[in-house]
Design a protein around this motif. Structure first.
Motif, PDB file in Angstrom:
ATOM      1  N   SER A 129       0.849  -1.197   0.000  1.00 40.57           N
ATOM      2  CA  SER A 129       0.000   0.000   0.000  1.00 40.57           C
ATOM      3  C   SER A 129       0.883   1.245   0.000  1.00 40.57           C
ATOM      4  CB  SER A 129      -0.934   0.013   1.214  1.00 40.57           C
ATOM      5  OG  SER A 129      -0.336   0.707   2.276  1.00 40.57           O
TER       6      SER A 129
ATOM      7  N   GLU B 200       0.897   3.555   1.978  1.00 42.67           N
ATOM      8  CA  GLU B 200       1.343   3.837   3.348  1.00 42.67           C
ATOM      9  C   GLU B 200       2.766   3.333   3.621  1.00 42.67           C
ATOM     10  OE1 GLU B 200      -0.563   2.987   7.473  1.00 42.67           O
ATOM     11  OE2 GLU B 200      -1.706   2.001   5.886  1.00 42.67           O
ATOM     12  N   HIS B 201       3.195   2.301   2.855  1.00 36.75           N
ATOM     13  CA  HIS B 201       4.523   1.722   3.101  1.00 36.75           C
ATOM     14  C   HIS B 201       5.661   2.584   2.546  1.00 36.75           C
ATOM     15  CE1 HIS B 201       1.907  -1.971   3.310  1.00 36.75           C
ATOM     16  NE2 HIS B 201       2.559  -2.016   4.450  1.00 36.75           N
TER      17      HIS B 201
END
Ligand SMILES: Cc1cc2nc3c(=O)[nH]c(=O)nc-3n(C[C@H](O)[C@H](O)[C@H](O)COP(=O)(O)O)c2cc1C
Length: 371
Positions: A91, A93-94
């Motif tokens: 994602s 977010e990573h």
């Protein structure tokens, strides 16, 4: 400097001209030496997000002088993690937490790489220090997928759901998206994990693939997933970024995948846009008898390099500077990857420079320059 063209063994094949501290260029990336930190799961992520542990673990090996630092098998899907503690890149977010780490590695003179991975039928396991067995869904595990509904065996009891062609397309796209995110996070080397019994290996090995469609049966069909995924990743990557593929060069059992199969797969991977084959072995058969010992997989890198005409990485019980140097000098492989020796000694590369009388090539950080 010799420019290594995509997928080709360069003129530097001329044996004896290169050594462990010769720079190595593939596409737009130059490793300052031939020493790589092999990817190593740390089981220390939360929801796939790398932590301070990863910064210190990977960062200290860059400080230690490795030319290439490859971050652990990182799930392209949450269900593609081996354990709930495995790192991920599934994602957006990573991206930021990884960027912090790639920045540090680059600031210290190394190239940051990442291994993008899907664990397939070997997913959903407890952390190794909690036993490593299959984790039931009510204890934090999840449903697994694979080419055929065949459990790995032993403590890995989960039977994977047989993937439909649509599932295959979804996973392929997950690899593509993960590769793009990895580049956005600052990684300059992408490795596609196709070894150790995880999803890609489980497709090409006849032990775990008993499909009757275009993804199973003949060699041609069993390698289709690995080749299509490699091509799709390559297409998604900028030209300057190298793509390596880690394969299991043999299953170490009769009726399994063989070195000859690996040579043919490597020829096709080269055509699919892979730049380097990282030659590991095993991991798909529970009771395989593996004759481990110093450099026990190195000859696979040599055979694949010679027969498939593609640059290779040697890995497996390479622990001594002279041993590593000989692999490069003798033209057996183009880089060496070390795992456990780097856990024991993050400064292996600096120690090797000293042992091989190449200290002028060591890139110590300024803070440690007086050492
Ligand atoms: C703690 C640990 C974690 C590992 N995780 C991975 C991984 O994420 N991906 C992978 O391809 N291999 C993984 N391996 C295998 C290593 O990369 C390497 O291929 C193997 O340990 C043999 O090299 P060595 O004798 O230098 O340790 C791991 C090995 C260790 C010891």
């Amino acid at each position: 400097m010799t420019q290594v063209k995509q997928g080709a063994v360069s003129d530097e094949k001329a044996i004896g001209t290169q050594n462990l501290f010769s720079p190595f260029t593939i596409r737009g990336v130059t490793l300052p030496n031939r020493i790589a930190v092999s990817p190593m799961c740390q089981y220390s992520a939360t929801n796939g997000l790398p932590s301070d542990w990863h910064l210190v673990h990977l960062g200290s090996r860059a400080v230690g002088g490795a030319g290439l630092v490859i971050a652990e098998a990182s799930g392209v899907e949450a269900r593609g993690r081996i354990t709930p503690g495995c790192a991920g890149i599934w994602s957006d977010e990573h991206v930021e937490p990884w960027r912090r780490i790639t920045k540090f590695i680059k600031e210290n003179g190394s190239i940051p790489g990442i291994q993008i991975a899907h664990a397939g039928r070997k997913a959903s396991c407890a952390l190794p220090w909690n036993g490593g067995a299959s984790l039931s869904n009510d204890k934090g595990g999840w449903d697994t997928i694979g080419p055929s509904p065949i459990a790995f065996g032993g403590d890995l009891t989960k039977t994977p759901r047989e993937m439909s062609v649509e599932d295959i397309e979804i996973v392929r796209q997950s690899f593509v998206d993960a590769a793009k995110r990895a580049v956005a996070a600052g990684f300059e080397w992408i490795e596609f994990h196709s070894a150790h019994g995880y999803l890609s290996h489980s497709f090409y090995s006849p032990i775990s693939n008993q499909r009757k469609d275009q993804y199973g049966g003949s060699f041609e069909n069993r390698v289709r997933f690995t080749l299509e995924t490699s091509s799709a990743i390559r297409e998604a990557l900028p030209d300057a970024i190298p793509l390596s593929v880690r394969i299991s060069s043999t299953d170490w059992v009769d009726d399994g995948w063989t070195l000859n199969d690996s040579i043919e797969l490597s020829r096709r991977l080269k055509n699919a846009g892979a730049d380097l084959i990282d030659c590991s072995s095993g991991g798909n058969v529970l009771d395989a008898k593996i004759p481990t010992g110093a450099g026990y997989q190195t000859s696979f890198a040599g055979a694949i390099r010679r027969e498939a005409g593609i640059v290779t990485g040697a890995v497996g019980m390479i622990t001594e500077p002279a041993q590593a140097d000989q692999i490069i000098r003798n033209g057996v492989a183009d880089i060496v990857l070390l795992a456990r020796e780097f856990l024991r000694n993050p400064y292996f590369a600096h120690d090797a420079a000293k042992a091989l009388r190449q200290t002028d090539k060591a890139h110590w950080p300024v803070q440690y320059g007086r050492a």
